[in-house]
Design a protein around this motif. Structure first.
Motif, PDB file in Angstrom:
ATOM      1  N   ASP A   1     -37.197  17.121  24.943  1.00  0.00           N
ATOM      2  CA  ASP A   1     -38.173  17.207  23.849  1.00  0.00           C
ATOM      3  C   ASP A   1     -39.562  16.695  24.205  1.00  0.00           C
ATOM      4  OD1 ASP A   1     -37.744  14.479  23.916  1.00  0.00           O
ATOM      5  OD2 ASP A   1     -36.737  14.372  21.975  1.00  0.00           O
ATOM      6  N   ASP A   2     -39.747  16.188  25.430  1.00  0.00           N
ATOM      7  CA  ASP A   2     -41.068  15.738  25.847  1.00  0.00           C
ATOM      8  C   ASP A   2     -41.681  16.649  26.904  1.00  0.00           C
ATOM      9  OD1 ASP A   2     -39.194  15.052  27.746  1.00  0.00           O
ATOM     10  OD2 ASP A   2     -40.015  13.066  28.159  1.00  0.00           O
ATOM     11  N   VAL A   3     -41.135  17.857  27.024  1.00  0.00           N
ATOM     12  CA  VAL A   3     -41.619  18.816  28.022  1.00  0.00           C
ATOM     13  C   VAL A   3     -42.210  20.029  27.308  1.00  0.00           C
ATOM     14  CG1 VAL A   3     -40.985  20.349  29.931  1.00  0.00           C
ATOM     15  CG2 VAL A   3     -39.929  18.078  29.733  1.00  0.00           C
ATOM     16  N   TYR A   4     -43.419  20.412  27.706  1.00  0.00           N
ATOM     17  CA  TYR A   4     -44.058  21.600  27.154  1.00  0.00           C
ATOM     18  C   TYR A   4     -43.969  22.736  28.171  1.00  0.00           C
ATOM     19  CZ  TYR A   4     -47.473  24.945  25.483  1.00  0.00           C
ATOM     20  OH  TYR A   4     -48.075  26.100  25.062  1.00  0.00           O
ATOM     21  N   VAL A   5     -43.578  23.897  27.701  1.00  0.00           N
ATOM     22  CA  VAL A   5     -43.499  25.097  28.524  1.00  0.00           C
ATOM     23  C   VAL A   5     -44.517  26.105  28.006  1.00  0.00           C
ATOM     24  CG1 VAL A   5     -42.018  27.032  29.216  1.00  0.00           C
ATOM     25  CG2 VAL A   5     -41.091  24.714  29.130  1.00  0.00           C
TER      26      VAL A   5
ATOM     27  N   ALA B   1     -32.343  32.019  31.673  1.00  0.00           N
ATOM     28  CA  ALA B   1     -33.000  31.821  30.384  1.00  0.00           C
ATOM     29  C   ALA B   1     -33.537  30.400  30.329  1.00  0.00           C
ATOM     30  CB  ALA B   1     -32.035  32.063  29.234  1.00  0.00           C
ATOM     31  N   TRP B   2     -34.618  30.237  29.609  1.00  0.00           N
ATOM     32  CA  TRP B   2     -35.142  28.911  29.294  1.00  0.00           C
ATOM     33  C   TRP B   2     -35.114  28.708  27.788  1.00  0.00           C
ATOM     34  CZ3 TRP B   2     -39.518  28.694  26.125  1.00  0.00           C
ATOM     35  CH2 TRP B   2     -39.847  27.390  25.709  1.00  0.00           C
ATOM     36  N   VAL B   3     -34.703  27.500  27.363  1.00  0.00           N
ATOM     37  CA  VAL B   3     -34.756  27.109  25.961  1.00  0.00           C
ATOM     38  C   VAL B   3     -35.236  25.665  25.914  1.00  0.00           C
ATOM     39  CG1 VAL B   3     -33.487  26.788  23.803  1.00  0.00           C
ATOM     40  CG2 VAL B   3     -32.854  28.656  25.347  1.00  0.00           C
ATOM     41  N   GLY B   4     -36.169  25.374  25.010  1.00  0.00           N
ATOM     42  CA  GLY B   4     -36.721  24.032  24.907  1.00  0.00           C
ATOM     43  C   GLY B   4     -36.271  23.298  23.656  1.00  0.00           C
ATOM     44  N   ASN B   5     -36.200  21.978  23.761  1.00  0.00           N
ATOM     45  CA  ASN B   5     -35.921  21.125  22.608  1.00  0.00           C
ATOM     46  C   ASN B   5     -37.238  20.881  21.883  1.00  0.00           C
ATOM     47  OD1 ASN B   5     -35.330  19.052  20.790  1.00  0.00           O
ATOM     48  ND2 ASN B   5     -33.911  18.033  22.179  1.00  0.00           N
ATOM     49  N   SER B   6     -37.320  21.351  20.660  1.00  0.00           N
ATOM     50  CA  SER B   6     -38.584  21.318  19.911  1.00  0.00           C
ATOM     51  C   SER B   6     -38.732  20.097  19.021  1.00  0.00           C
ATOM     52  CB  SER B   6     -38.686  22.573  19.042  1.00  0.00           C
ATOM     53  OG  SER B   6     -37.667  22.554  18.027  1.00  0.00           O
TER      54      SER B   6
ATOM     55  N   ASP C   1     -28.343  16.452  15.043  1.00  0.00           N
ATOM     56  CA  ASP C   1     -29.462  16.430  15.974  1.00  0.00           C
ATOM     57  C   ASP C   1     -30.312  17.670  15.715  1.00  0.00           C
ATOM     58  OD1 ASP C   1     -31.087  16.857  18.401  1.00  0.00           O
ATOM     59  OD2 ASP C   1     -29.894  15.232  19.271  1.00  0.00           O
ATOM     60  N   VAL C   2     -31.426  17.494  15.021  1.00  0.00           N
ATOM     61  CA  VAL C   2     -32.240  18.628  14.589  1.00  0.00           C
ATOM     62  C   VAL C   2     -32.701  19.476  15.766  1.00  0.00           C
ATOM     63  CG1 VAL C   2     -34.455  19.262  13.550  1.00  0.00           C
ATOM     64  CG2 VAL C   2     -32.994  17.566  12.433  1.00  0.00           C
ATOM     65  N   GLY C   3     -33.205  18.841  16.818  1.00  0.00           N
ATOM     66  CA  GLY C   3     -33.713  19.590  17.960  1.00  0.00           C
ATOM     67  C   GLY C   3     -32.637  20.391  18.664  1.00  0.00           C
ATOM     68  N   VAL C   4     -31.509  19.758  18.930  1.00  0.00           N
ATOM     69  CA  VAL C   4     -30.425  20.436  19.657  1.00  0.00           C
ATOM     70  C   VAL C   4     -29.745  21.474  18.775  1.00  0.00           C
ATOM     71  CG1 VAL C   4     -28.207  20.113  20.810  1.00  0.00           C
ATOM     72  CG2 VAL C   4     -30.075  18.519  21.245  1.00  0.00           C
TER      73      VAL C   4
END
Length: 338
Positions: free
Chosen positions: A176-180, A206-211, A241-244
């Protein structure tokens, strides 16, 4: 069951990269309430309609062999977060989960075939994993840098991820601390294949980010709500876990499209491969029976008030439906979960 209105999502944004398409997924657009873009007529996408949909097979390969999902955990991840995602992937092929199940949802994906008539594999399982907890390529990644991260994982001197272009998928998950590049503004995840000039191989990924910290109202909706959606309250996420929990639907979206369109030349709607509309794109925003327009359909409530629509092996998840090309409408687990 719990019913609630949501914004009508747009068809996924496909981004041009070096004259090459990259498939992007963004579940909820930044639209103002009462925007004309929220009307059915402008979207032409709603459950049960085949009038505007021409899903076609373009003769490319699909994943008919047993599918193995190899994960790269980029950044810092809690053990509990990894467990939620691992169990979702393992639930895709589970035969003993309570209905409606993730495995029942995958049966719609299995309906797709290659030119020999072979179906998408029933078996999807978790493969090897690689931790990149020290942010080897920094905390701001471009689309090309993502391929470099995968290269590092498959060429590592110790325990490299195995390479199997025929049935292996690579899932790069950023903390959640990484910006793509384009994260939050255009996409919440995307899939494509690696360039031999960068990685040395052509590998579906595939890429998926924790927002959770960057844009939960965009990529973790309905477990978080954008500020402009006044009067709407976020729903309780099924795994706390909202992000996940927001990532789960995006992961399901991307795995389904990787299976049916791994090299961007198999199953998609439209004539232009630069901007293909794939099997999950057609059903964005639809999670239950009756979904369409600004309504996601009927959902389920757990005893603790959490919202979900599918059961995994031990957990519950909220996953968007996918397009059934035989019946020409969005389909969830109920129809085929026998």
């Amino acid at each position: 069951m719990h019913q609630f209105p949501v914004l009508l999502s747009l068809i996924a944004v496909s981004v041009l990269l070096m004259v090459t398409p990259v498939i992007g997924y963004r579940p909820w657009p930044h639209l103002k309430p009462n925007s004309s873009d929220l009307t059915l007529g402008s979207s032409k996408k709603f459950e049960g309609s085949s009038e505007f949909v021409q899903m076609r097979y373009h003769m490319g390969p699909v994943l008919t062999a047993n599918i193995t999902v190899h994960i790269v955990w980029y950044g810092r991840w809690q053990k509990s977060q990894k467990k939620i995602i691992r169990e979702f992937i393992n639930s895709i092929s589970a035969v003993d989960a309570k209905r409606p199940s993730v495995a029942g949802w995958w049966k719609t994906v299995q309906l797709y075939t290659d030119q020999t008539g072979a179906n998408i594999s029933h078996t999807v399982h978790l493969g090897e994993e690689k931790n990149d907890r020290f942010y080897s390529h920094g905390k701001k990644l471009t689309r090309l840098t993502i391929q470099s991260v995968i290269k590092s994982a498959v060429t590592a001197s110790t325990k490299p991820l195995p390479i199997n272009p025929r049935s292996g998928l690579f899932l790069l998950l950023t903390s959640d601390d990484v910006y793509v590049q384009d994260f939050c503004g255009q996409v919440c995840g995307f899939h494509y294949f690696t360039f031999p000039s960068i990685v040395g191989y052509t590998l579906p990924y595939a890429w998926v980010g924790n927002s959770a910290k960057l844009c939960p109202g965009v990529c973790a909706y309905p477990f978080a709500v954008p500020k402009y959606m006044t009067g709407f309250k976020p729903l309780k996420s099924p795994n706390g876990d909202v992000g996940v929990d927001g990532m789960i639907s995006v992961i399901g979206h991307e795995i389904a499209e990787l299976a049916t369109n791994p090299l961007v030349n198999a199953w998609y709607a439209g004539q232009d491969p630069v901007a293909p509309v794939e099997i999950a794109d057609l059903c964005e925003g639809i999670y239950g029976t009756g979904g369409g327009g600004s309504y996601t359909g009927q959902l389920l409530n757990d005893k603790d008030g959490a919202t979900f629509n599918m059961n995994g092996i031990r957990r519950r998840y909220l996953v968007q439906w996918v397009w059934n090309h035989i019946l020409n409408y969005c389909s969830g687990p109920n129809a085929l979960d026998q």
